[in-house]
Design an enzyme around this catalytic site. Sequence first.
Site, short mmCIF file in Angstrom:
data_model
loop_
_atom_site.label_atom_id
_atom_site.label_comp_id
_atom_site.label_asym_id
_atom_site.label_seq_id
_atom_site.Cartn_x
_atom_site.Cartn_y
_atom_site.Cartn_z
CG ASP A 63 -15.94 -26.91 32.72
OD1 ASP A 63 -15.88 -27.57 33.77
OD2 ASP A 63 -16.99 -26.74 32.10
CG ASP A 102 -15.78 -20.33 30.00
OD1 ASP A 102 -15.05 -21.28 30.32
OD2 ASP A 102 -16.99 -20.30 30.24
N1 GLY Z 1 -17.54 -25.11 30.07
C1 GLY Z 1 -18.79 -25.53 29.83
C2 GLY Z 1 -19.06 -26.94 29.46
O1 GLY Z 1 -18.24 -27.80 29.30
O2 GLY Z 1 -20.25 -27.15 29.34
#
Ligand code: GLY
Length: 399
Positions: A180, A118
């Site tokens: 994601d 992330d």
């Molecule tokens: N990356 C986490 C979400 O979209 O919840």
Amino acid sequence: MIKYIFKKTALSIILCSFSGLIFAQQKISPVKEIKYCASQADITLKNIPDAEKNQPRTIENGSKEWKYVDYRDWCSGFWSGILWNLYAATHDDKWKTAADKFTRELIPRATHSGFDHDLGFIMFNSFGNGYRLTKNPEYKEVILKSADSLAKLFNPKVGTILSWQGMAKWKGWPHNTIIDNMMNLELLFWASKNGGSHKLYDVAVTHAETTMKNHFRQDYSAYHVIVYDTATGKKIKGVTAQGYADNSMWARGQAWAIYGFTMCYRETKKTEFLDFAQNIADIYLKRLPEDKVPFYDFDDPAIPNVPKDASAAAISASALLELSEYVPDKIKASNYRNQAISTLASLSSAKYQSRDVNSAFLLHSTGNKPSNGEIDVSIIYADYYYLEALMRLEKLQNN
Ligand code: GLY
């Protein structure tokens, strides 16, 4: 004379219908809504505690208080991203001073020992926006370090960046990648073009190509997670974590995918990414409910008695506005733009704006329904992409 008037009227009708096609359903003033965002953010800014955990993340349904996180949290870069965007929108130094403060608090994350998929969300929304607006060389250094940290998670055998670490032991998943992750590639593209290694570009392209091949069903709906075999590099299976079921279309995952592949086209100009982004967008748009804000998952059989996810709507609105600029087919392009405008109009209504309920911008987002986490809440990434989309719309209108 009559002939002249007739000709002129016919021309105006043609011109009106053409511009109507381009900006049909325009029921929103981005300037007014950006002002609304600024006044809400002002309240948040004045109430942030002087504590280690001070980056706003969530306001639970029924509460007025933000829950705060620090640089370790994946949501820690959105607040400074909002502050930078408000600075860009208003040129008021108040936002710049605050943005700089909250951005710098994330510095330890650039080289934190637990490298994290992330890092793009955390470091690019904060330092990336900050560098874009100030050209501060300190910010650039942090972005480049963060990109190198993120790239360490790339597995060349599989061709993707590892997402959740520890899953090999916990779930028996040798290597996993969540949809994601497409969003974090922007950090790599930027770094590769601004002093970082060209390998970062290759990692980003390979990740996107592998994801394009493995992460989607025939109808272009995305799996949330793909599990890969580290020995062969092959896909083992697609599963969910935050959606309704392994085979369902998790709304935010689909929105991340539209945004991610549109951004990959911007950064590479590879038309396969542009075509793919349209296919992913088309299934998402086809299945939206009337108010353009999806339920947290398109396939939960309990719809309409399940929570909505305004964050997915905000992410997709921002992505569709960008997509509409690249699509060569004018009718398709204006449809994407109109869908984004309708979504923003819906999000800007009393049903979705927080107004005096709390100091976030939006209500009704859902973080993780299966684990009962952050259901029907205000959440910082919904606000970030809502503001970004409003600013993109304002720019498009001015052009
Ligand atoms: N990356 C986490 C979400 O979209 O919840």
